[in-house]
Design a protein around this motif. Structure first.
Motif, PDB file in Angstrom:
ATOM      1  N   SER A  67      26.875 -12.803 -54.971  1.00 12.77           N
ATOM      2  CA  SER A  67      26.275 -14.114 -54.632  1.00 12.77           C
ATOM      3  C   SER A  67      26.510 -15.284 -55.765  1.00 12.77           C
ATOM      4  N   GLY A  68      26.997 -15.025 -56.849  1.00 10.59           N
ATOM      5  CA  GLY A  68      27.386 -15.907 -57.840  1.00 10.59           C
ATOM      6  C   GLY A  68      26.915 -15.842 -58.988  1.00 10.59           C
ATOM      7  N   ARG A 150      23.080 -16.011 -51.265  1.00 13.45           N
ATOM      8  CA  ARG A 150      24.129 -16.671 -50.982  1.00 13.45           C
ATOM      9  C   ARG A 150      24.071 -16.176 -49.303  1.00 13.45           C
ATOM     10  N   SER A 158      33.446 -12.064 -49.999  1.00 13.36           N
ATOM     11  CA  SER A 158      33.538 -11.964 -51.337  1.00 13.36           C
ATOM     12  C   SER A 158      33.578 -10.432 -51.612  1.00 13.36           C
ATOM     13  N   TYR A 213      23.329 -20.399 -53.490  1.00 15.76           N
ATOM     14  CA  TYR A 213      24.723 -20.582 -53.816  1.00 15.76           C
ATOM     15  C   TYR A 213      25.063 -22.036 -53.379  1.00 15.76           C
TER      16      TYR A 213
END
Ligand code: PPS
Length: 313
Positions: A67-68, A150, A158, A213
């Motif tokens: 999710s970053g 996200r 991802s 995100y």
């Protein structure tokens, strides 16, 4: 506190080498009903985790894998470094870099929490865990939590590329196989919908700030400003700009060989929104839309995700 002996890049490289010799079905293990990668986590470390004494000035970042979290981790570490410089006390004059533990709470060795307890620095703690599996002192001692979410279609996309790019996770022959695993709770760190629904119960707490995100991508200056205010870090305009610049996807990707070693390119892959459109079939869109509707739509986090904007085909 003892100086951290290995860099993140070293730890990643060693784990990949170890994973290369392991059977696929041994890469993950189950703890309290959730799968985790055996090269980074262990039941012993999970059991030792509750000895962490959280503090009210800790900076906790909670985010499901992909999710970053590396992005936000960069921002938060930068903010803490600025905070430390301004505090100008004895502790902050120690080399902050040297005081760092491996950033993810649930990864490391059993002695990690004792070392963290002794650290005089303001701590940044990153985790992919569900709230119920965090050390109880985090809530008891009112540590502030930044919750990063996200859109689920980009998370799945991802995660698919990451699973096929890193040897510590089971790889998938096809996207279709991965999609089934993602939707049937076979992911390390558990099911994303369950993650959203469990964290949703905390979304109204005054010590929890949620950021997506997508909103950070759209307006990083505002995002960093809000995060800094939440954690009580004051920034000059110049400091704000430099935090944003250092955490841009381009800067982090450029620096990734140094920070993450030879796997840097896998961590910093595309860094955008909507890559799911290159993978999802019509049927898969329908399945995920239905799961979202049934489990998350109408909740605070569900609304915050702006599913209609980011996930509708
Ligand atoms: S991990 O492996 O769970 O720790 O991955 P995580 O860091 O949580 O998420 C990886 C995705 O975040 C993207 N990323 C970024 N996006 C925008 N800006 C910056 N600075 C940034 N850094 C990392 C990364 O590219 C992964 O997303 P995808 O879609 O795969 O590119």
């Amino acid at each position: 506190m003892e100086k951290s002996r290995k860099t993140l890049a070293d730890i990643l490289n060693e784990a990949m080498v170890a994973a290369n010799t392991m059977d696929r079905d041994k890469l993950l293990f189950s703890y309290k009903g959730i799968l985790y990668p055996a090269t980074f986590c262990s039941p012993e470390v999970f059991r030792a985790m509750d000895s962490l004494e959280a503090r009210s000035d800790d900076i906790i970042l909670a985010g499901y894998p992909k999710s970053g979290t590396n992005w936000l981790g960069q921002i938060l570490n930068d903010l803490v470094a600025i905070f430390g410089k301004k505090a100008q006390d004895k502790e902050s004059s120690m080399n902050y870099e040297e005081m760092q533990e491996f950033p993810y709470l649930e990864m490391g060795d059993t002695g990690k929490y004792e070392r963290m307890n002794k650290s005089p620095c303001r701590r940044v703690i990153v985790t992919h865990l569900l709230p119920e599996n965090l050390p109880s002192s985090i809530f008891r001692n009112k540590a502030k939590i930044l919750l990063l979410i996200r859109n689920p279609k980009d998370v799945a996309t991802s995660f698919y590329h990451f699973s096929n790019g890193m040897s510590h996770l089971p790889s998938y022959e096809t996207w279709d196989d991965f999609f089934i695993a993602f939707m049937t709770k076979k992911m390390p760190w558990g099911c994303y919908f369950e993650y959203l629904s469990k964290w949703n119960k905390y979304a109204d707490d005054e010590n929890v700030m949620t950021i997506t995100y997508e909103e950070l991508k759209e307006n990083p200056v505002l995002g960093v400003k809000n995060i800094a205010a939440f954690f009580g870090v004051s920034l000059t305009e110049k400091e704000l700009q430099s935090v944003v610049e250092r955490s841009s996807f381009q800067s982090m990707k450029k620096n990734s060989l140094k920070t993450h070693g030879k796997h840097g390119d896998v961590f910093f892959r595309k860094g955008g929104v909507n890559d799911w459109k290159n993978l999802f079939s019509g049927d898969q869109n329908k399945k995920m839309d239905k799961a979202f509707e049934e489990r998350i739509k109408g909740t605070k986090l569900g609304t915050k995700l702006k599913y209609e904007v980011y996930c509708k085909a």
